[in-house]
Design an enzyme around this catalytic site. Sequence first.
Site, PDB file in Angstrom:
ATOM      1  N   ASN A   7      34.151  63.029  12.710  1.00  0.00           N
ATOM      2  CA  ASN A   7      34.489  61.630  13.032  1.00  0.00           C
ATOM      3  C   ASN A   7      35.641  61.592  14.030  1.00  0.00           C
ATOM      4  OD1 ASN A   7      37.096  61.402  11.502  1.00  0.00           O
ATOM      5  ND2 ASN A   7      35.730  61.885   9.795  1.00  0.00           N
ATOM      6  N   ASP A  34      32.129  60.974   3.902  1.00  0.00           N
ATOM      7  CA  ASP A  34      31.570  60.544   2.612  1.00  0.00           C
ATOM      8  C   ASP A  34      30.349  61.378   2.221  1.00  0.00           C
ATOM      9  OD1 ASP A  34      33.409  58.575   2.024  1.00  0.00           O
ATOM     10  OD2 ASP A  34      32.372  57.075   3.241  1.00  0.00           O
ATOM     11  N   LYS A  56      21.342  79.203  13.326  1.00  0.00           N
ATOM     12  CA  LYS A  56      21.352  78.069  14.246  1.00  0.00           C
ATOM     13  C   LYS A  56      19.969  77.403  14.246  1.00  0.00           C
ATOM     14  CE  LYS A  56      22.180  76.994  19.018  1.00  0.00           C
ATOM     15  NZ  LYS A  56      21.758  77.481  20.299  1.00  0.00           N
ATOM     16  N   PHE A 110      44.094  54.809   2.635  1.00  0.00           N
ATOM     17  CA  PHE A 110      43.859  54.121   3.906  1.00  0.00           C
ATOM     18  C   PHE A 110      42.474  53.498   3.875  1.00  0.00           C
ATOM     19  CE2 PHE A 110      46.994  54.994   7.314  1.00  0.00           C
ATOM     20  CZ  PHE A 110      47.942  55.624   6.535  1.00  0.00           C
ATOM     21  N   LYS A 123      38.965  48.781  -2.488  1.00  0.00           N
ATOM     22  CA  LYS A 123      39.300  50.215  -2.577  1.00  0.00           C
ATOM     23  C   LYS A 123      40.589  50.428  -3.372  1.00  0.00           C
ATOM     24  CE  LYS A 123      36.839  51.269   1.617  1.00  0.00           C
ATOM     25  NZ  LYS A 123      36.829  51.644   3.016  1.00  0.00           N
ATOM     26  N   LYS A 147      39.982  52.691  -6.596  1.00  0.00           N
ATOM     27  CA  LYS A 147      40.562  54.043  -6.571  1.00  0.00           C
ATOM     28  C   LYS A 147      41.904  54.107  -7.300  1.00  0.00           C
ATOM     29  CE  LYS A 147      38.160  55.004  -2.233  1.00  0.00           C
ATOM     30  NZ  LYS A 147      37.921  55.981  -1.180  1.00  0.00           N
TER      31      LYS A 147
HETATM   32  N1  CTP Z   1      38.724  59.251   0.791  1.00  0.00           N
HETATM   33  C1  CTP Z   1      38.735  60.399   0.016  1.00  0.00           C
HETATM   34  N2  CTP Z   1      37.569  61.091  -0.195  1.00  0.00           N
HETATM   35  C2  CTP Z   1      36.393  60.659   0.304  1.00  0.00           C
HETATM   36  C3  CTP Z   1      36.375  59.495   1.094  1.00  0.00           C
HETATM   37  C4  CTP Z   1      37.548  58.822   1.333  1.00  0.00           C
HETATM   38  O1  CTP Z   1      39.804  60.799  -0.450  1.00  0.00           O
HETATM   39  N3  CTP Z   1      35.302  61.354   0.081  1.00  0.00           N
HETATM   40  C5  CTP Z   1      39.981  58.500   0.991  1.00  0.00           C
HETATM   41  C6  CTP Z   1      40.473  58.461   2.422  1.00  0.00           C
HETATM   42  O2  CTP Z   1      41.397  59.510   2.679  1.00  0.00           O
HETATM   43  C7  CTP Z   1      41.147  57.095   2.509  1.00  0.00           C
HETATM   44  C8  CTP Z   1      40.384  56.246   1.529  1.00  0.00           C
HETATM   45  O3  CTP Z   1      39.720  57.167   0.647  1.00  0.00           O
HETATM   46  O4  CTP Z   1      42.487  57.129   2.068  1.00  0.00           O
HETATM   47  C9  CTP Z   1      39.374  55.296   2.132  1.00  0.00           C
HETATM   48  O5  CTP Z   1      38.234  55.952   2.584  1.00  0.00           O
HETATM   49  P1  CTP Z   1      36.831  55.194   2.856  1.00  0.00           P
HETATM   50  O6  CTP Z   1      35.856  56.215   3.290  1.00  0.00           O
HETATM   51  O7  CTP Z   1      37.097  54.068   3.795  1.00  0.00           O
HETATM   52  O8  CTP Z   1      36.500  54.646   1.417  1.00  0.00           O
HETATM   53  P2  CTP Z   1      35.100  54.456   0.762  1.00  0.00           P
HETATM   54  O9  CTP Z   1      35.352  54.040  -0.635  1.00  0.00           O
HETATM   55  O10 CTP Z   1      34.313  55.672   0.972  1.00  0.00           O
HETATM   56  O11 CTP Z   1      34.504  53.202   1.498  1.00  0.00           O
HETATM   57  P3  CTP Z   1      33.231  52.960   2.443  1.00  0.00           P
HETATM   58  O12 CTP Z   1      32.348  52.223   1.573  1.00  0.00           O
HETATM   59  O13 CTP Z   1      33.803  52.157   3.564  1.00  0.00           O
HETATM   60  O14 CTP Z   1      32.717  54.300   2.886  1.00  0.00           O
END
Ligand code: CTP
Length: 415
Positions: free
Chosen positions: A226, A295, A305, A340, A354, A358
């Site tokens: 990303n 995610d 490869k 974040f 979130k 979380k």
């Molecule tokens: N984060 C994490 N582990 C993951 C995904 C995210 O620790 N597998 C943490 C990121 O470091 C950030 C926060 O979660 O602090 C938000 O991540 P985000 O991907 O935006 O949250 P999601 O709940 O996955 O939301 P979305 O539905 O937007 O994917």
Amino acid sequence: MLNGKKIVLGVTGGIAAYKCVDLASRLRKKGAEVHVILTRGAQNFVTETAMREISGNPVITSMWGEIHNYDVEHIALATLADVVLIAPATANVLAKAAAGIADDMLTTTVLATRAPIFFAPAMNSNMYENPVTQRNITTLQQRGWQLIPPASGHLACGTSGIGRMPEPSELVEVLENYFAGEGGSVESADGNTMDSTMGNTMQGLKLLVTAAGTREPIDPVRYIGNRSSGKMGYAIAEAAARLGAEVTLISGPSALQPPAGVEFFGVESAREMRQLVQERFPACDIVIKAAAVADYRVKNVSDQKIKKNDAELTLVLEKNPDILKELGEMKQPHQTLVGFAAETQNLLQYAKGKLEKKNLDMIVANDVSKPQAGFNVDTNLIKLLKRDGSIEELPLMSKKELAYIILDRVMKLRM
Ligand code: CTP
């Protein structure tokens, strides 16, 4: 910034050693107290007399010579230093420092000091690029020591390439920048300075920061990644270290240099990040998860490869663990957890969701659809959402400045 600072200047045996006369002179003119250690090799390029005259202090050339003033010799220098700068740093001293060898006054000081250490390597480009040297540099950075990258250009060996020591004025600037955050002022995006009155307020606290994006492998040469650069997380780690916290930075791949005085671990995938974070979490007081964690990961990573045989290729993705959510479940009352949320729509609604899901104490929400906010830019436009339901909207600022504000709000939450 350098006025009254005690700088131990270690000079090793490379041709760039001649620049350290100018360097010591510039540091002294800025009001720094300069103590020079010359290695045996350095003495072939620059004399003890010259460095003594320029620095205004006795110069250390050996561990075994007669002691003139015990206060500034032997281990005393390691204790007295506000910062140690090794310029030029040869491949040899990098290797010795990485291995923990202490066979002369400089390497002994490196091992004995608790002050931040800056290395300014200067050498032939093949030596610099040699994997052994690169591995040693990584080891030094993982210990929280700072590398001042060499410049490219004409080298003394007659070739050109990477390996030139930066000019003395640039090295002075690096140290000035380092001291700038120590209870001094921080610069905002519009060029104004803002007083940071936090001093050493994070002394005694253990802080874990994650930064940059993870990479999820597809095959041995490809990955899913990303756009996160790591700038926000690195700025937080740097600011916290300057405020006296004991900082660990766990980062996905990033072009940034790990900040001085920070324990650093580089990782690739979400699962690697998760393992390190979980190992360190119980000992932490504060965790700030600025990393853009993937995610999903590829379900069946190919050993070989992948060849472009068919018109279409389907990759099956499976969910990665949500590291932050797991921490929220493990969290103890003395621990503060900050996440974040990077969103392109419904910013407040998603961020609030979130924060609750979380079990966070605060979430930093930014709308990444705005050009000056989010990924790979030096500024950010954020809103801070706290558990009590309050929302603080901050104006456009540099990520470096926001780092101090985020830490200030974290400290207020802990009061
Ligand atoms: N984060 C994490 N582990 C993951 C995904 C995210 O620790 N597998 C943490 C990121 O470091 C950030 C926060 O979660 O602090 C938000 O991540 P985000 O991907 O935006 O949250 P999601 O709940 O996955 O939301 P979305 O539905 O937007 O994917």
